[in-house]
Design a protein around this motif. Structure first.
Motif, mmCIF file in Angstrom:
data_model
loop_
_atom_site.group_PDB
_atom_site.id
_atom_site.type_symbol
_atom_site.label_atom_id
_atom_site.label_comp_id
_atom_site.label_asym_id
_atom_site.label_seq_id
_atom_site.Cartn_x
_atom_site.Cartn_y
_atom_site.Cartn_z
ATOM 1 N N TRP A 112 -8.468 0.813 7.910
ATOM 2 C CA TRP A 112 -8.014 -0.211 9.021
ATOM 3 C C TRP A 112 -7.324 0.759 10.282
ATOM 4 O O TRP A 112 -7.319 0.254 11.370
ATOM 5 N N HIS A 143 2.042 -7.232 11.256
ATOM 6 C CA HIS A 143 3.412 -6.958 11.498
ATOM 7 C C HIS A 143 4.369 -8.309 12.267
ATOM 8 O O HIS A 143 5.192 -8.658 11.704
ATOM 9 N N TYR A 189 13.589 8.362 4.154
ATOM 10 C CA TYR A 189 13.338 7.005 3.804
ATOM 11 C C TYR A 189 14.276 6.406 3.140
ATOM 12 O O TYR A 189 14.664 4.929 3.506
ATOM 13 N N ASP A 245 0.716 -8.991 -1.304
ATOM 14 C CA ASP A 245 -0.424 -8.128 -0.782
ATOM 15 C C ASP A 245 -1.497 -9.099 -0.732
ATOM 16 O O ASP A 245 -1.973 -9.770 -1.727
ATOM 17 N N GLY A 300 0.876 -1.429 -0.185
ATOM 18 C CA GLY A 300 0.179 0.034 -0.053
ATOM 19 C C GLY A 300 1.011 1.421 0.104
ATOM 20 O O GLY A 300 1.861 1.201 -0.478
ATOM 21 N N ASN A 301 0.229 2.264 0.659
ATOM 22 C CA ASN A 301 0.859 3.661 0.732
ATOM 23 C C ASN A 301 2.410 3.710 0.974
ATOM 24 O O ASN A 301 3.249 4.111 0.262
ATOM 25 N N ILE A 302 2.782 3.265 2.272
ATOM 26 C CA ILE A 302 4.278 3.647 2.387
ATOM 27 C C ILE A 302 5.265 2.663 1.887
ATOM 28 O O ILE A 302 6.592 2.824 1.690
ATOM 29 N N CYS A 326 5.232 -4.089 5.394
ATOM 30 C CA CYS A 326 4.635 -2.708 5.107
ATOM 31 C C CYS A 326 3.070 -3.078 5.316
ATOM 32 O O CYS A 326 2.361 -2.295 4.617
ATOM 33 N N THR A 327 2.662 -3.735 5.926
ATOM 34 C CA THR A 327 1.247 -4.230 6.178
ATOM 35 C C THR A 327 0.692 -3.318 7.192
ATOM 36 O O THR A 327 1.676 -2.718 8.066
ATOM 37 N N SER A 328 -0.607 -3.609 7.354
ATOM 38 C CA SER A 328 -1.306 -2.812 8.320
ATOM 39 C C SER A 328 -0.828 -3.557 9.586
ATOM 40 O O SER A 328 -0.401 -4.718 9.673
ATOM 41 N N ASN A 329 -0.898 -2.707 10.789
ATOM 42 C CA ASN A 329 -0.255 -3.237 12.239
ATOM 43 C C ASN A 329 -0.515 -4.551 12.437
ATOM 44 O O ASN A 329 0.321 -5.380 13.230
ATOM 45 N N GLU A 356 7.872 -2.189 9.540
ATOM 46 C CA GLU A 356 7.354 -0.479 9.564
ATOM 47 C C GLU A 356 7.111 -0.292 11.315
ATOM 48 O O GLU A 356 6.719 -1.486 11.753
ATOM 49 N N LYS A 357 6.870 1.096 11.517
ATOM 50 C CA LYS A 357 6.448 1.297 12.818
ATOM 51 C C LYS A 357 4.834 1.347 12.691
ATOM 52 O O LYS A 357 4.483 1.302 11.900
#
Ligand SMILES: NC(=O)c1ccc[n+]([C@@H]2O[C@H](COP(=O)([O-])OP(=O)(O)OC[C@H]3O[C@@H](n4cnc5c(N)ncnc54)[C@H](O)[C@@H]3O)[C@@H](O)[C@H]2O)c1
Length: 354
Positions: free
Chosen positions: A166, A81, A307, A37, A14-16, A75-78, A98-99
């Motif tokens: 999400w 992770h 980044y 994904d 996705g985005n990031i 880089c998925t939704s939290n 990712e954070k």
């Protein structure tokens, strides 16, 4: 002798993920090798954009099909992770996650333990550590210009910035602005202060304005993920965090708040000088018994390369065995702080961290 390039996979495109992909494409030691994904449309779009044909809708299949992969960005939704990171580590891959590191400290600790067990690099995407502002602030602190640091205030406020999707669903995100935005500034302050261990936390969260769906004004921050109409995350969090060396951070962060405008400001105070990042960095001190204000016009703060620098740092860690600037332990410490703020907000009590 030409060095073999690292084969890189990305889970969650996705985005990031674009920032990660661009970083890997710029790094001469890497080859973007595979994308994964669960959303087939997003996957096809990114595959076409970057001309990647190794596309997977399930990370386990990717790991099984491509034993030659060297490293993976998560880089998925939290919510995904922890599982994706642990599966990648078990498959022998280095991971850049990712954070926030995970939904909570318990998951984060398992991720860290797995990385230690398999002796692979696990870096966390605390991108603010790679800003020129953080670099300059660390320089001022390291050179003794600030003296002893003892207090900080940091704020990351949006007036109407709940991204929805999400991000607004606690079961998928773990929380609202605290785990999404607050995580960046708490880590930034802790990094500038030399990564002290947190010892206690007092916090409050509020769910008053929700996602302001009633507003006709266009939102700037919108998740690309499907809006599932759930919004059960806090819209404001505030906390006081005490560290082992007596250093204290006061932090607040919101998705939705009745303020004039969005803002982000961090101030760190020491016995000899104070640093303000807003977003330029200024330094307040004394010079020959007079107050002195110093700015740094020749030192650009944001140049868009943060980044790429964090990806370079991760790649360097993989290649050399050195640690990344943002380690799994930093990720764990931040998750402990976030857990404690949510717990303090729930109980109304200070939480002591052991
Ligand atoms: N460092 C930063 O500045 C920054 C900025 C934005 C987001 N983030 C973080 O990056 C992560 C992703 O955020 P985003 O804005 O890109 O979200 P996004 O919704 O745009 O993208 C997430 C993608 O992950 C996919 N996904 C979810 N579960 C998956 C799984 N199990 N396997 C494979 N794919 C899966 C989704 O389909 C989606 O395409 C979040 O953890 C967020 O906190 C960091």
């Amino acid at each position: 002798m030409t060095m073999k390039k690292l084969k890189i996979g990305i889970i969650g495109v996705g985005n990031i993920s674009s920032a990660h992909i661009d970083g890997y494409l710029k790094n001469p030691h890497c080859e973007l090798y595979a994308l994964c994904d669960t959303d087939e449309r997003t996957l096809a779009k990114k595959g076409a954009k970057y001309s990647i044909s190794r596309l997977f809708s399930d990370h386990k299949t990717m790991l099984k099909s491509l034993p030659e992969l060297d490293a993976v960005s998560v880089c998925t939704s939290n919510i995904a992770h922890a599982e994706c990171t642990i599966d990648c580590l078990r498959a022998g891959k280095h991971v850049f996650c990712e954070k926030p590191m995970a939904l909570n400290a318990e998951q984060a600790l398992k991720m860290k333990a797995e990385a230690e067990k398999v002796q692979k690099t696990l870096g966390i995407g605390f991108v603010r550590r790679y800003g020129k502002d953080a670099e300059l602030a660390r320089e001022l602190v390291g050179d003794g210009k600030t003296g002893e640091l003892y207090y900080a205030k940091s704020s990351y406020i949006r007036r109407n910035g709940n991204p929805g999707g999400w991000f607004a669903d606690r079961s998928l995100s773990g929380g609202g602005p605290l785990i999404d935005l607050g995580v960046h500034i708490i880590d930034l302050v802790r990094y500038i202060a030399g990564n002290p261990k947190p010892v206690s936390v007092y916090g409050a969260t509020f769910t008053k304005l929700y996602d302001r769906r009633n507003l006709k004004d266009t939102k700037i921050y919108l998740s690309e993920s499907e809006d599932n109409r759930v919004c059960d995350v806090e819209d404001l969090a505030a906390a006081m965090i005490r560290f082992e060396n007596g250093f204290v951070l006061n932090v607040d962060t919101s998705y939705s708040l009745n303020v004039a405008e969005d803002s982000g400001k961090t101030e760190i105070f020491g016995t000899k000088g104070g640093i303000k990042i807003d977003p330029e960095l200024s330094f307040y001190t004394e010079y020959e018994d007079r107050l002195a204000n110093i700015s740094f016009p020749s030192r650009p703060i944001f140049d868009g390369s943060e980044y790429a620098r964090e990806i370079d740092d991760f790649v360097n860690a993989v290649l050399t065995g050195q640690t990344t600037r943002a380690t799994a332990d930093d990720g764990v410490q931040i998750m402990r702080i976030l857990d404690a703020i949510y717990e303090s907000a729930r109980t109304g009590h200070e939480i002591i961290l052991h």
